[in-house]
Design a protein around this motif. Sequence first.
Motif, PDB file in Angstrom:
ATOM      1  N   VAL A 188      43.725 -80.679  58.952  1.00  0.00           N
ATOM      2  CA  VAL A 188      43.069 -80.977  57.679  1.00  0.00           C
ATOM      3  C   VAL A 188      43.641 -80.064  56.588  1.00  0.00           C
ATOM      4  CG1 VAL A 188      40.863 -81.014  56.446  1.00  0.00           C
ATOM      5  CG2 VAL A 188      40.962 -81.670  58.872  1.00  0.00           C
ATOM      6  N   PRO A 189      44.055 -80.621  55.456  1.00  0.00           N
ATOM      7  CA  PRO A 189      44.553 -79.768  54.370  1.00  0.00           C
ATOM      8  C   PRO A 189      43.419 -78.964  53.751  1.00  0.00           C
ATOM      9  CG  PRO A 189      44.405 -82.050  53.628  1.00  0.00           C
ATOM     10  CD  PRO A 189      44.109 -82.057  55.104  1.00  0.00           C
ATOM     11  N   VAL A 190      43.655 -77.676  53.528  1.00  0.00           N
ATOM     12  CA  VAL A 190      42.613 -76.819  52.963  1.00  0.00           C
ATOM     13  C   VAL A 190      43.173 -76.028  51.790  1.00  0.00           C
ATOM     14  CG1 VAL A 190      41.381 -76.632  55.156  1.00  0.00           C
ATOM     15  CG2 VAL A 190      43.092 -74.909  54.546  1.00  0.00           C
ATOM     16  N   ASN A 191      42.270 -75.510  51.001  1.00  0.00           N
ATOM     17  CA  ASN A 191      42.638 -74.722  49.830  1.00  0.00           C
ATOM     18  C   ASN A 191      43.288 -73.413  50.269  1.00  0.00           C
ATOM     19  OD1 ASN A 191      42.612 -73.202  47.350  1.00  0.00           O
ATOM     20  ND2 ASN A 191      40.949 -74.513  46.615  1.00  0.00           N
ATOM     21  N   PRO A 192      44.478 -73.086  49.786  1.00  0.00           N
ATOM     22  CA  PRO A 192      45.123 -71.828  50.183  1.00  0.00           C
ATOM     23  C   PRO A 192      44.323 -70.590  49.800  1.00  0.00           C
ATOM     24  CG  PRO A 192      46.278 -72.839  48.332  1.00  0.00           C
ATOM     25  CD  PRO A 192      45.315 -73.851  48.846  1.00  0.00           C
ATOM     26  N   LEU A 193      43.376 -70.743  48.871  1.00  0.00           N
ATOM     27  CA  LEU A 193      42.548 -69.602  48.490  1.00  0.00           C
ATOM     28  C   LEU A 193      41.666 -69.120  49.645  1.00  0.00           C
ATOM     29  CD1 LEU A 193      41.466 -70.696  44.901  1.00  0.00           C
ATOM     30  CD2 LEU A 193      43.041 -68.844  45.489  1.00  0.00           C
ATOM     31  N   HIS A 194      41.355 -69.999  50.593  1.00  0.00           N
ATOM     32  CA  HIS A 194      40.540 -69.576  51.732  1.00  0.00           C
ATOM     33  C   HIS A 194      41.235 -68.437  52.478  1.00  0.00           C
ATOM     34  CE1 HIS A 194      37.562 -72.600  51.158  1.00  0.00           C
ATOM     35  NE2 HIS A 194      38.328 -73.621  51.506  1.00  0.00           N
ATOM     36  N   ALA A 195      42.547 -68.531  52.617  1.00  0.00           N
ATOM     37  CA  ALA A 195      43.297 -67.502  53.345  1.00  0.00           C
ATOM     38  C   ALA A 195      43.429 -66.214  52.545  1.00  0.00           C
ATOM     39  CB  ALA A 195      44.685 -68.031  53.710  1.00  0.00           C
ATOM     40  N   ARG A 196      43.042 -66.247  51.272  1.00  0.00           N
ATOM     41  CA  ARG A 196      43.127 -65.061  50.422  1.00  0.00           C
ATOM     42  C   ARG A 196      41.756 -64.420  50.192  1.00  0.00           C
ATOM     43  NH1 ARG A 196      46.483 -68.125  45.718  1.00  0.00           N
ATOM     44  NH2 ARG A 196      47.967 -69.201  47.101  1.00  0.00           N
ATOM     45  N   GLY A 197      40.795 -64.791  51.035  1.00  0.00           N
ATOM     46  CA  GLY A 197      39.489 -64.146  50.957  1.00  0.00           C
ATOM     47  C   GLY A 197      38.452 -64.882  50.143  1.00  0.00           C
ATOM     48  N   TYR A 198      38.682 -66.171  49.895  1.00  0.00           N
ATOM     49  CA  TYR A 198      37.732 -66.983  49.143  1.00  0.00           C
ATOM     50  C   TYR A 198      37.123 -68.050  50.070  1.00  0.00           C
ATOM     51  CZ  TYR A 198      39.892 -65.234  44.790  1.00  0.00           C
ATOM     52  OH  TYR A 198      40.365 -64.460  43.768  1.00  0.00           O
ATOM     53  N   PRO A 199      36.096 -67.738  50.846  1.00  0.00           N
ATOM     54  CA  PRO A 199      35.501 -68.752  51.717  1.00  0.00           C
ATOM     55  C   PRO A 199      34.743 -69.827  50.949  1.00  0.00           C
ATOM     56  CG  PRO A 199      34.255 -66.716  51.830  1.00  0.00           C
ATOM     57  CD  PRO A 199      35.484 -66.418  51.037  1.00  0.00           C
ATOM     58  N   SER A 200      34.203 -69.476  49.778  1.00  0.00           N
ATOM     59  CA  SER A 200      33.490 -70.433  48.933  1.00  0.00           C
ATOM     60  C   SER A 200      34.153 -70.424  47.564  1.00  0.00           C
ATOM     61  CB  SER A 200      32.012 -70.045  48.815  1.00  0.00           C
ATOM     62  OG  SER A 200      31.315 -70.936  47.971  1.00  0.00           O
ATOM     63  N   ILE A 201      34.563 -71.604  47.097  1.00  0.00           N
ATOM     64  CA  ILE A 201      35.376 -71.687  45.885  1.00  0.00           C
ATOM     65  C   ILE A 201      34.707 -72.591  44.866  1.00  0.00           C
ATOM     66  CG2 ILE A 201      37.639 -72.268  44.936  1.00  0.00           C
ATOM     67  CD1 ILE A 201      38.707 -71.966  47.867  1.00  0.00           C
ATOM     68  N   GLY A 202      34.463 -72.054  43.683  1.00  0.00           N
ATOM     69  CA  GLY A 202      33.903 -72.844  42.603  1.00  0.00           C
ATOM     70  C   GLY A 202      34.807 -72.778  41.398  1.00  0.00           C
ATOM     71  N   CYS A 203      34.248 -72.585  40.232  1.00  0.00           N
ATOM     72  CA  CYS A 203      35.046 -72.448  39.020  1.00  0.00           C
ATOM     73  C   CYS A 203      35.799 -71.109  39.061  1.00  0.00           C
ATOM     74  CB  CYS A 203      34.149 -72.502  37.789  1.00  0.00           C
ATOM     75  SG  CYS A 203      33.403 -74.116  37.496  1.00  0.00           S
ATOM     76  N   GLU A 204      36.984 -71.092  38.491  1.00  0.00           N
ATOM     77  CA  GLU A 204      37.823 -69.899  38.561  1.00  0.00           C
ATOM     78  C   GLU A 204      37.165 -68.665  37.938  1.00  0.00           C
ATOM     79  OE1 GLU A 204      42.485 -68.607  37.870  1.00  0.00           O
ATOM     80  OE2 GLU A 204      41.730 -70.478  36.992  1.00  0.00           O
ATOM     81  N   PRO A 205      36.536 -68.760  36.764  1.00  0.00           N
ATOM     82  CA  PRO A 205      35.943 -67.548  36.184  1.00  0.00           C
ATOM     83  C   PRO A 205      34.728 -67.036  36.944  1.00  0.00           C
ATOM     84  CG  PRO A 205      36.235 -69.281  34.528  1.00  0.00           C
ATOM     85  CD  PRO A 205      36.392 -69.912  35.867  1.00  0.00           C
ATOM     86  N   CYS A 206      34.166 -67.869  37.816  1.00  0.00           N
ATOM     87  CA  CYS A 206      32.890 -67.541  38.474  1.00  0.00           C
ATOM     88  C   CYS A 206      33.044 -67.275  39.965  1.00  0.00           C
ATOM     89  CB  CYS A 206      31.891 -68.670  38.261  1.00  0.00           C
ATOM     90  SG  CYS A 206      31.528 -68.990  36.525  1.00  0.00           S
ATOM     91  N   THR A 207      34.274 -67.118  40.448  1.00  0.00           N
ATOM     92  CA  THR A 207      34.511 -66.944  41.870  1.00  0.00           C
ATOM     93  C   THR A 207      35.467 -65.779  42.098  1.00  0.00           C
ATOM     94  OG1 THR A 207      34.360 -69.360  42.124  1.00  0.00           O
ATOM     95  CG2 THR A 207      35.162 -68.114  44.008  1.00  0.00           C
TER      96      THR A 207
END
Length: 245
Positions: A188-207
């Motif tokens: 399953v394709p996933v957000n690369p941010l998960h591997a950078r310590g972002y398990p929950s991802i919302g708006c950029e200024p708020c995450t």
Amino acid sequence: MTPVNADTAFELGRTLPALTLDARLVRIAAIAHRAVMTTSLGVEDQVLTAAIAGAARGIHLATLDTGRLFPETEALLAETRVRYGLDIVAYRPRAEDVEDFTARYGVDGFYGSREARHACCHARKLVPLARALKGADVWVTGLRRDQSGARASTPFAEWDGERGLLKVNPLADWSGEDVRAYVAAHDVPVNPLHARGYPSIGCEPCTRAVKPGESERAGRWWWERDDTRECGLHVAAKVPAYASS
């Protein structure tokens, strides 16, 4: 087809735990006149999207494009549409709502107060969500119980009296390990941010990335000192929920 109501929530809460994910989604699609799954492109939602593509394509997919998303999230949306051949409809905030917020609080005024942050979430998420769910009688989400303390009692199904629909959480009992195993097994394709310590991802200024030992959602609206903080999408049901485990 019989109407979907609070009794349906009870029945789903009783039957879904014994089913596989594919069977859960097939069951959900079967009872709905119109089922909509809203995806934030997070890993749980990517799991549901992959499963829907394989077993329950009758479930419609929608996403809330707030206008403040990470570039990685936007790229993943494009990749996911191509990978699964799904029409994931993006709902955006109304220009006048964003302008009103900016005039009152400033572009990044959500940092200033809880009131301002909720006003921003209302304009960029809640109003578009209402459009995404228009005509739906079943709303499918990727909520899991172990995402945070505030979600520890997430039921499989509940009647959302405010919106007049059935809210179903097919992954309510899944652990983070269950999610990761599914991703690996099904590529399953996933957000690369998960591997950078972002398990929950919302708006950029708020995450932000989470720190060791923090909950999965600790990086959301981190400047607020409240472990139960949410954006308002997942308000408490107006009638008793049915957890079943």
